[in-house]
Design an enzyme around this catalytic site. Structure first.
Site, mmCIF file in Angstrom:
data_model
loop_
_atom_site.group_PDB
_atom_site.id
_atom_site.type_symbol
_atom_site.label_atom_id
_atom_site.label_comp_id
_atom_site.label_asym_id
_atom_site.label_seq_id
_atom_site.Cartn_x
_atom_site.Cartn_y
_atom_site.Cartn_z
ATOM 1 N N VAL A 97 0.828 -1.214 0.000
ATOM 2 C CA VAL A 97 0.000 0.000 0.000
ATOM 3 C C VAL A 97 0.861 1.262 0.000
ATOM 4 O O VAL A 97 1.857 1.349 0.700
ATOM 5 C CB VAL A 97 -1.012 -0.002 1.185
ATOM 6 C CG1 VAL A 97 -0.344 -0.158 2.534
ATOM 7 C CG2 VAL A 97 -1.896 1.240 1.171
ATOM 8 N N ASP A 98 0.441 2.206 -0.818
ATOM 9 C CA ASP A 98 1.016 3.546 -0.819
ATOM 10 C C ASP A 98 0.062 4.398 0.015
ATOM 11 O O ASP A 98 -1.043 4.719 -0.423
ATOM 12 C CB ASP A 98 1.111 4.050 -2.266
ATOM 13 C CG ASP A 98 1.627 5.484 -2.353
ATOM 14 O OD1 ASP A 98 1.880 6.101 -1.301
ATOM 15 O OD2 ASP A 98 1.756 5.984 -3.485
ATOM 16 N N ASP A 99 0.521 4.722 1.233
ATOM 17 C CA ASP A 99 -0.319 5.498 2.155
ATOM 18 C C ASP A 99 0.126 6.963 2.070
ATOM 19 O O ASP A 99 -0.383 7.725 1.251
ATOM 20 C CB ASP A 99 -0.162 4.900 3.559
ATOM 21 C CG ASP A 99 -1.047 5.571 4.582
ATOM 22 O OD1 ASP A 99 -2.111 6.064 4.204
ATOM 23 O OD2 ASP A 99 -0.674 5.611 5.778
ATOM 24 N N ARG A 101 3.236 7.710 1.275
ATOM 25 C CA ARG A 101 4.286 7.635 0.254
ATOM 26 C C ARG A 101 5.704 7.757 0.837
ATOM 27 O O ARG A 101 6.689 7.741 0.100
ATOM 28 C CB ARG A 101 4.040 8.698 -0.836
ATOM 29 C CG ARG A 101 4.671 8.380 -2.156
ATOM 30 C CD ARG A 101 4.027 9.139 -3.285
ATOM 31 N NE ARG A 101 2.899 8.401 -3.818
ATOM 32 C CZ ARG A 101 2.083 8.849 -4.766
ATOM 33 N NH1 ARG A 101 2.254 10.029 -5.283
ATOM 34 N NH2 ARG A 101 1.086 8.107 -5.188
ATOM 35 N N LYS A 127 -3.843 4.668 -1.607
ATOM 36 C CA LYS A 127 -4.889 5.432 -0.919
ATOM 37 C C LYS A 127 -4.959 6.824 -1.520
ATOM 38 O O LYS A 127 -3.928 7.511 -1.638
ATOM 39 C CB LYS A 127 -4.567 5.558 0.572
ATOM 40 C CG LYS A 127 -4.689 4.256 1.309
ATOM 41 C CD LYS A 127 -4.613 4.510 2.804
ATOM 42 C CE LYS A 127 -4.356 3.222 3.536
ATOM 43 N NZ LYS A 127 -4.153 3.418 4.987
ATOM 44 N N TRP A 152 -8.263 2.548 6.811
ATOM 45 C CA TRP A 152 -7.318 1.513 7.218
ATOM 46 C C TRP A 152 -7.669 0.187 6.529
ATOM 47 O O TRP A 152 -8.834 -0.184 6.417
ATOM 48 C CB TRP A 152 -7.313 1.324 8.741
ATOM 49 C CG TRP A 152 -6.271 0.336 9.145
ATOM 50 C CD1 TRP A 152 -6.479 -0.968 9.488
ATOM 51 C CD2 TRP A 152 -4.852 0.548 9.196
ATOM 52 N NE1 TRP A 152 -5.268 -1.587 9.753
ATOM 53 C CE2 TRP A 152 -4.255 -0.669 9.590
ATOM 54 C CE3 TRP A 152 -4.028 1.649 8.948
ATOM 55 C CZ2 TRP A 152 -2.880 -0.818 9.741
ATOM 56 C CZ3 TRP A 152 -2.652 1.495 9.099
ATOM 57 C CH2 TRP A 152 -2.099 0.271 9.490
ATOM 58 N N ILE A 153 -6.632 -0.506 6.035
ATOM 59 C CA ILE A 153 -6.838 -1.787 5.343
ATOM 60 C C ILE A 153 -6.390 -2.920 6.257
ATOM 61 O O ILE A 153 -5.268 -2.911 6.771
ATOM 62 C CB ILE A 153 -5.975 -1.882 4.064
ATOM 63 C CG1 ILE A 153 -6.204 -0.680 3.161
ATOM 64 C CG2 ILE A 153 -6.239 -3.184 3.338
ATOM 65 C CD1 ILE A 153 -5.047 -0.450 2.184
ATOM 66 N N TYR A 155 -5.306 -6.583 5.948
ATOM 67 C CA TYR A 155 -4.905 -7.591 4.956
ATOM 68 C C TYR A 155 -5.042 -8.990 5.548
ATOM 69 O O TYR A 155 -4.854 -9.183 6.767
ATOM 70 C CB TYR A 155 -3.455 -7.336 4.527
ATOM 71 C CG TYR A 155 -3.324 -6.151 3.583
ATOM 72 C CD1 TYR A 155 -3.749 -6.253 2.263
ATOM 73 C CD2 TYR A 155 -2.816 -4.933 4.030
ATOM 74 C CE1 TYR A 155 -3.657 -5.170 1.405
ATOM 75 C CE2 TYR A 155 -2.722 -3.846 3.183
ATOM 76 C CZ TYR A 155 -3.144 -3.971 1.862
ATOM 77 O OH TYR A 155 -3.063 -2.895 1.015
ATOM 78 N N PRO A 156 -5.315 -9.968 4.687
ATOM 79 C CA PRO A 156 -5.553 -11.329 5.217
ATOM 80 C C PRO A 156 -4.333 -11.905 5.927
ATOM 81 O O PRO A 156 -4.482 -12.672 6.872
ATOM 82 C CB PRO A 156 -5.919 -12.137 3.959
ATOM 83 C CG PRO A 156 -5.465 -11.335 2.792
ATOM 84 C CD PRO A 156 -5.514 -9.904 3.226
HETATM 85 P P1 5GP Z 1 3.595 5.078 3.852
HETATM 86 O O1 5GP Z 1 5.058 5.189 4.063
HETATM 87 O O2 5GP Z 1 3.153 5.101 2.408
HETATM 88 O O3 5GP Z 1 2.811 6.042 4.707
HETATM 89 O O4 5GP Z 1 3.163 3.679 4.453
HETATM 90 C C1 5GP Z 1 3.527 2.509 3.867
HETATM 91 C C2 5GP Z 1 3.521 1.372 4.873
HETATM 92 O O5 5GP Z 1 2.687 1.623 6.034
HETATM 93 C C3 5GP Z 1 2.933 0.168 4.206
HETATM 94 O O6 5GP Z 1 3.923 -0.571 3.533
HETATM 95 C C4 5GP Z 1 2.271 -0.554 5.355
HETATM 96 O O7 5GP Z 1 3.203 -1.412 5.985
HETATM 97 C C5 5GP Z 1 1.848 0.513 6.321
HETATM 98 N N1 5GP Z 1 0.430 0.899 6.107
HETATM 99 C C6 5GP Z 1 -0.022 2.108 5.724
HETATM 100 N N2 5GP Z 1 -1.363 2.109 5.634
HETATM 101 C C7 5GP Z 1 -1.770 0.856 5.967
HETATM 102 C C8 5GP Z 1 -3.077 0.230 6.051
HETATM 103 O O8 5GP Z 1 -4.134 0.816 5.806
HETATM 104 N N3 5GP Z 1 -3.092 -1.084 6.420
HETATM 105 C C9 5GP Z 1 -1.964 -1.781 6.716
HETATM 106 N N4 5GP Z 1 -2.095 -3.067 7.075
HETATM 107 N N5 5GP Z 1 -0.714 -1.227 6.637
HETATM 108 C C10 5GP Z 1 -0.623 0.074 6.270
#
Ligand code: 5GP
Length: 174
Positions: A97-99, A101, A127, A152-153, A155-156
């Site tokens: 997931v790209d949250d 970034r 997202k 929020w996701i 995952y299985p």
């Molecule tokens: P970013 O650096 O893009 O904010 O976050 C990336 C990492 O945060 C992802 O690889 C993941 O491990 C975690 N993450 C961010 N949002 C979620 C979410 O909605 N669900 C889960 N399970 N992990 C998330």
């Protein structure tokens, strides 16, 4: 619904569909580079359709001791030219997931410090939200499995009870 619950089947199908598009576009990496922990299973599914070796790094956004989010991801495991030389290779980074970034920006920049290579990115979910990180210009392709709302996701692979998780994924993702 405040949270997403995605099933293995949905995830597999999203990756299969995107892999088909990637192959049709003519792009073929030399390596898949999974960003663990979340990128491991998506990378393995992707390899079913894009037959390339998987190499891994592992980054954490959370401090194991305090449990708090850290602004710079922590390298739990990394690669170097001795373990594998990716110089001049086409490498497809895979994450779940790209949250914000932050992870992708950090990972790309750190890899480019070591290797002169062609980098592209595959994320299972993106997202739709304001991003703090920027995808560096050096990134050739950004492949997104599915754009989703900023929720929020679950995952299985994180499920303590996979049967309950699958039931929630059937009910809540319509
Ligand atoms: P970013 O650096 O893009 O904010 O976050 C990336 C990492 O945060 C992802 O690889 C993941 O491990 C975690 N993450 C961010 N949002 C979620 C979410 O909605 N669900 C889960 N399970 N992990 C998330």
């Amino acid at each position: 619904m405040e949270k997403y619950y995605f099933s293995y089947r949905e995830i597999h199908e999203i990756i299969q569909q995107k892999a088909k598009e990637i192959i049709s576009s003519g792009y073929m990496p030399d390596y898949l580079l999974a960003i663990g922990g979340g990128g491991y299973i998506p990378a393995r599914i992707l390899r079913t359709f894009i037959h390339r070796p998987i190499v891994t790094v592992s980054l954490s956004r959370y401090d194991d001791i305090t449990g708090k989010t850290v602004s710079i991801p922590i390298k739990q495991q990394w690669i170097d030219k001795i373990s594998i030389d990716l110089t001049d290779k086409k490498v497809l980074l895979v994450d779940e997931v790209d949250d914000c970034r932050t992870t992708l920006e950090y990972c790309v920049n750190e890899l480019l410090k070591t290797y002169d290579m062609e980098l592209s990115i595959f994320v299972l979910h993106n997202k739709l939200k304001e991003k703090h990180g920027k995808i560096p210009d050096a990134v050739k392709h950004m492949f997104i499995g599915k754009e989703i709302e900023n929720k929020w996701i679950n995952y299985p692979w994180d499920a303590l009870d996979i049967t309950a998780h699958e039931l929630l994924s059937e009910r809540n993702n319509d």
